[in-house]
Design a protein around this motif. Structure first.
Motif, PDB file in Angstrom:
ATOM      1  N   ALA A 140       0.817  -1.229   0.000  1.00  9.70           N
ATOM      2  CA  ALA A 140       0.000   0.000   0.000  1.00  9.70           C
ATOM      3  C   ALA A 140       0.845   1.271   0.000  1.00  9.70           C
ATOM      4  O   ALA A 140       1.949   1.309   0.544  1.00  9.70           O
ATOM      5  CB  ALA A 140      -0.915  -0.002   1.219  1.00  9.70           C
ATOM      6  N   HIS A 141       0.302   2.344  -0.616  1.00 12.44           N
ATOM      7  CA  HIS A 141       0.922   3.669  -0.512  1.00 12.44           C
ATOM      8  C   HIS A 141       0.672   4.245   0.867  1.00 12.44           C
ATOM      9  O   HIS A 141       1.479   4.985   1.400  1.00 12.44           O
ATOM     10  CB  HIS A 141       0.323   4.611  -1.562  1.00 12.44           C
ATOM     11  CG  HIS A 141       0.611   4.181  -2.961  1.00 12.44           C
ATOM     12  ND1 HIS A 141      -0.270   3.436  -3.693  1.00 12.44           N
ATOM     13  CD2 HIS A 141       1.701   4.355  -3.729  1.00 12.44           C
ATOM     14  CE1 HIS A 141       0.255   3.183  -4.882  1.00 12.44           C
ATOM     15  NE2 HIS A 141       1.457   3.722  -4.925  1.00 12.44           N
ATOM     16  N   LEU A 142      -0.490   3.942   1.399  1.00 13.39           N
ATOM     17  CA  LEU A 142      -0.831   4.457   2.726  1.00 13.39           C
ATOM     18  C   LEU A 142      -1.421   3.313   3.534  1.00 13.39           C
ATOM     19  O   LEU A 142      -2.363   2.648   3.083  1.00 13.39           O
ATOM     20  CB  LEU A 142      -1.862   5.591   2.597  1.00 13.39           C
ATOM     21  CG  LEU A 142      -2.325   6.225   3.911  1.00 13.39           C
ATOM     22  CD1 LEU A 142      -1.169   6.913   4.625  1.00 13.39           C
ATOM     23  CD2 LEU A 142      -3.446   7.225   3.643  1.00 13.39           C
ATOM     24  N   PHE A 143      -0.850   3.070   4.702  1.00 13.36           N
ATOM     25  CA  PHE A 143      -1.329   1.971   5.543  1.00 13.36           C
ATOM     26  C   PHE A 143      -1.666   2.498   6.924  1.00 13.36           C
ATOM     27  O   PHE A 143      -0.822   3.104   7.589  1.00 13.36           O
ATOM     28  CB  PHE A 143      -0.244   0.880   5.632  1.00 13.36           C
ATOM     29  CG  PHE A 143      -0.569  -0.194   6.646  1.00 13.36           C
ATOM     30  CD1 PHE A 143      -1.813  -0.809   6.662  1.00 13.36           C
ATOM     31  CD2 PHE A 143       0.377  -0.595   7.588  1.00 13.36           C
ATOM     32  CE1 PHE A 143      -2.120  -1.802   7.596  1.00 13.36           C
ATOM     33  CE2 PHE A 143       0.092  -1.581   8.524  1.00 13.36           C
ATOM     34  CZ  PHE A 143      -1.162  -2.174   8.533  1.00 13.36           C
ATOM     35  N   LEU A 144      -2.893   2.278   7.349  1.00 10.82           N
ATOM     36  CA  LEU A 144      -3.314   2.635   8.707  1.00 10.82           C
ATOM     37  C   LEU A 144      -3.488   1.352   9.490  1.00 10.82           C
ATOM     38  O   LEU A 144      -4.152   0.418   9.024  1.00 10.82           O
ATOM     39  CB  LEU A 144      -4.658   3.381   8.677  1.00 10.82           C
ATOM     40  CG  LEU A 144      -4.609   4.890   8.427  1.00 10.82           C
ATOM     41  CD1 LEU A 144      -4.187   5.184   7.001  1.00 10.82           C
ATOM     42  CD2 LEU A 144      -5.973   5.524   8.696  1.00 10.82           C
TER      43      LEU A 144
END
Ligand SMILES: Nc1nc2c(c(=O)[nH]1)N[C@H]1C(S)=C(S)[C@@H](COP(=O)(O)OP(=O)(O)OC[C@H]3O[C@@H](n4cnc5c(=O)[nH]c(N)nc54)[C@H](O)[C@@H]3O)O[C@H]1N2
Ligand SMILES: Nc1nc2c(c(=O)[nH]1)N[C@H]1C(S)=C(S)[C@@H](COP(=O)(O)OP(=O)(O)OC[C@H]3O[C@@H](n4cnc5c(=O)[nH]c(N)nc54)[C@H](O)[C@@H]3O)O[C@H]1N2
Ligand code: SF4
Ligand SMILES: [Mo]
Length: 728
Positions: free
Chosen positions: A214-218
């Motif tokens: 992922a580019h952004l992982f929460l």
């Protein structure tokens, strides 16, 4: 000399339907590989599909049906004899108690190998007049079927992953589960997508195989997805990132939604979920800024809170951002083996989400858009009074292993007057059955990929036009007496004088009455399943490598303009959903979140899948003499805190019950969280054999806790637990 014949067919072990080539020597299948001629899959298979011969030829496979004797032991019985006896018992029970006393449950494998059998089985249930038909859908992601009733449905369809610029995956791990991105070759598809500029956002308490890309992982605490989605909605509304034109023309309830998400202040939500507020804001902006977005939530978040509310908020976000197909656009993901679904750039307004058919006698539950609530069936069986359920036909499912609240399920299975389990193995549930019917297995059964269409209709299918027919490639073992699922229900119908009319899987075509004197062939049943399909089954049968690309695309479905004289709207402010959201906000404000490092020893148990097994079946690792159990994966930080190490035994206790489990250390799991796969354990809720059989996470769930008001699905992920060292 023996020579090898290679047959092309479809893998039926999971819903991914990979095209395979099976080498057969002297009637015995010896090797399975992916079919490279198929471009959609590009040769992809997994360890379960390639390893299914271990199951097919397992010494544990049932080659005869079994009947339980008075001493509790099982002895072989001819299937014809079993049907004779069952028909007599059933007739007696129906005479005394009415048809509602008879229930049927269709589990995961009923959607796979037995998919052509389902219409016959359901036709039989309708024929005897029983509405008590249940499917695993209501303990999976029922919110996906319920939420559209409250929100409405955009008849042009949602943009699928192939059309989207940004993908938001919430608690779905398609690189392992094969669900959430276009079914097919997930790894290759995702690589191509990211290379061509696609953006990926993942929200998951575990840094999953998918999250790593992922580019952004929460990585929030589990059970906070509703709050996260509400905060994202708040940001998108506050920063006016919505598609105003689409919203003005097609959406109602926006003021109600705006007020309902007001309490979900991003910093408050970020603190509760233990994520960075900047990441939460970036997720909202990244999603809204993209031209076209695609959101999918998987089993984790759907089981952690009300799946209906979760999926409702997801539909809302998509509608606010205008991620819906417009007039003139081509439907990228049409169904193939079902009749074409019309596409119109218009909202189908909300419709009833409850009271749709039979009411259950427990917890105010009843038939919902996802079907009859499975999680209420054990109570139905255990609750005396008129209408009490006394018979269960369990087909391709494993209630003892998979239904939430194992203790209650075990009580219910024991209380039944008649339990028939159709299963090629002595599964956990089979140990409670009066009769275990031995069916043919996947490689002995012809198949069409209509489960792909079933999922495509829900927006989570192959994402492109696609179909394959797979013939049976071997005969049943010599000396066996197998009875397929449809033969069983047809045989009962014949004996009881019941006329069976086979319904279409999506109800798109009128049920087809079967000739009750001359049994249908398996191919005729496939024709019934595929009647009126967009791609004629005969064409599909002539393409052993599958029908894909340009060949599958015609006839194309183009979105028609809506009818301006009857304006209709999607509702983003449904009063019940807004009230449910307010309850979540209240808890958030009170700081009442469980689990995590903040709350001492309490942890949250979450669900997961592993590549080598499908729920309780086809465990390729166990078949090869490897690990048989489902470890309790925890972060090393927690292990140290708890004073346990790898392979140590721990007791995991929820408010409902406890299980013994074997620890495995896993950096990818968020501290405060225990990550375990489901559908393991021995048949008894009283005895734990965590190394031999694994541990039942089902036992830790309580069907009466936090259940969804429509589907009845209780909390099955993000279950509060305490973990303590233990020994065997
Ligand atoms: N190999 C394999 N494939 C399977 C199956 C299998 O058993 N094995 N089962 C099949 C079935 S029946 C289904 S329904 C599909 C399911 O397909 P998925 O929904 O993709 O299933 P999982 O891989 O379990 O992914 C669920 C994710 O949710 C995360 N999670 C858990 N709780 C929460 C939460 O509260 N919030 C958030 N955001 N995330 C959470 C978990 O960490 C996990 O990564 O898979 C199917 N495919
Ligand atoms: N705690 C927790 N519980 C969960 C979940 C979770 O993530 N966490 N996931 C839920 C989900 S998404 C689902 S779908 C359910 C799954 O619930 P079920 O579908 O009820 O469970 P399975 O283990 O898939 O059961 C499959 C059964 O089919 C048998 N079988 C194998 N091959 C064949 C065949 O060819 N024919 C027939 N007739 N039978 C066959 C197997 O031996 C096994 O007994 O579990 C749910 N339960
Ligand atoms: S089990 Fe594996 S090989 Fe078979 S369909 Fe599923 S992903 Fe494909
Ligand atoms: Mo599932």
């Amino acid at each position: 000399m023996a020579h090898t014949v290679t047959h092309k067919t479809v893998c039926q072990v999971c819903h991914n339907c990979c095209p395979i080539e099976v080498d057969v020597v002297d009637g015995r299948a010896v090797k399975i590989l992916g079919n490279k001629a198929n471009r959609h899959y590009d040769g992809f298979t997994c360890v379960k599909g390639r390893g299914q011969l271990d199951y097919h030829y397992s010494p544990d496979r049932l080659l005869h049906s079994l009947k339980r004797g008075p001493d509790g032991g099982y002895a072989p019985i001819w299937s014809e004899q079993a049907m004779d006896e069952i028909a007599v018992k059933l007739t007696r029970i129906i005479e005394r108690h009415g048809p509602r006393a008879v229930s049927a449950y269709f589990g995961t494998q009923a959607f796979q190998t037995a998919s052509a059998s389902m219409p016959v089985a359901k036709g039989f249930m309708a024929g005897i007049g029983s509405p008590m038909v249940f499917e695993s859908v209501t303990i999976d992601q029922p919110g996906k079927a319920v939420a559209p009733a409250l929100h409405g449905t955009w008849l042009g369809g949602k943009y699928g992953p192939n059309e989207a610029d940004v993908l938001l995956l919430i608690g779905a791990n398609p690189l392992v589960s094969m669900l959430g991105l276009p079914l097919g070759n997930h790894g290759k598809w995702l690589g191509d997508k990211l290379e061509s500029g696609g953006r990926l956002i993942v929200i998951d308490p575990r840094r999953t195989e998918t999250a790593r890309r992922a580019h952004l992982f929460l990585q929030p605490l589990p059970g906070h997805d509703v709050a996260i989605l509400a905060a994202m909605t708040r940001i998108i509304l506050a920063e006016d990132l919505i598609d105003s034109r689409f919203v003005t023309d097609n959406v109602t309830g926006i003021d109600e939604l705006r007020s309902a998400v007001a309490p979900f202040e991003p910093s408050l939500v970020a603190a509760a979920a233990e994520v960075d507020v900047a990441d939460l804001e970036t997720a909202a902006r990244m999603y809204a800024a993209a031209g076209r977005g695609y959101i999918d939530a998987g089993t984790g978040p759907n089981m952690a809170q009300s799946g209906t509310l979760l999926e409702y908020l997801i539909l809302n976000l998509g509608a606010l951002c205008g991620d819906r197909r417009r007039a003139g656009e081509t439907v990228a993901d049409p169904v193939s083996l079902y009749p074409p679904l019309p596409a119109v750039a218009q909202a189908l307004p909300p419709y009833p989400a409850g009271g749709l058919g039979e009411a259950m006698r427990v917890r105010g539950l009843g038939h919902c858009p996802a079907g009859m609530p499975v999680s209420g069936l054990a109570e139905e069986i255990l609750t005396p009074g008129e209408g009490q359920v006394r018979v269960l036909f369990s087909v391709g499912g494993n209630p003892i292993a998979a239904w939430p609240d194992q203790i209650r399920t075990a009580e219910a299975m024991s209380a039944l007057e008649l339990l028939v389990q159709i299963d090629p193995f002595m599964s956990a549930t089979a140990h409670y059955a009066d009769y275990v019917i031995a069916p043919p297995m996947a490689l002995e059964t012809p198949h069409v990929t209509h489960v792909l269409d079933f999922l495509q209709a829900a927006g989570i299918g192959p994402g492109a036009p696609y179909a394959q027919y797979g013939p049976a490639v071997v005969d049943p073992p010599e000396g066996s007496d197998l009875c397929s699922e449809w033969q069983f229900f047809y045989g009962l119908g014949q004996r009881m004088g019941v006329q069976i009319a086979a319904p279409h899987p999506l109800g798109l075509v009128e049920p087809v009455p079967l000739d009750m004197a001359h049994p249908p062939t398996e191919e005729e049943l496939l024709d019934i399943v595929c009647q009126g399909s967009r791609l004629p089954l005969d064409v599909v049968r002539r393409h052993p490598d599958g029908v894909e690309g340009a060949l599958a695309a015609e006839p194309a479905t183009v979105v028609l303009p809506g009818d301006p004289s009857t304006p209709t709207c999607l509702d983003v402010g449904n009063p019940q959903m807004m009230a449910d959201l307010a309850a979540v906000a209240d808890n958030l404000g009170a700081g009442e979140h469980i689990g995590g490092t903040a709350a001492g020893d309490d942890m949250l148990l979450i669900s997961r899948r592993e590549m080598h097994a499908t729920n309780s079946s086809y465990n390729a690792m166990a078949a090869r003499g490897g690990r048989r159990h489902n470890p309790a994966f925890i972060n090393p930080v927690d292990a140290t805190r708890l004073g346990v190490g790898a392979d140590d035994v721990v007791r995991i206790a929820s408010p409902r019950a406890s299980v013994l489990a074997v620890v495995s250390l896993d950096e990818s799991v968020r501290p405060g969280v225990v990550s375990m796969s489901h559908a393991y354990g021995n048949p008894s809720p009283d005895v734990d054999t965590p190394l031999q059989d694994g541990s039942s996470t089902a036992r830790l769930a309580d069907v009466t806790v936090d259940f969804d008001r429509y589907s009845g699905q209780p909390r099955m992920s993000a279950i509060p637990v305490t973990v303590t060292p233990a020994s065997l």
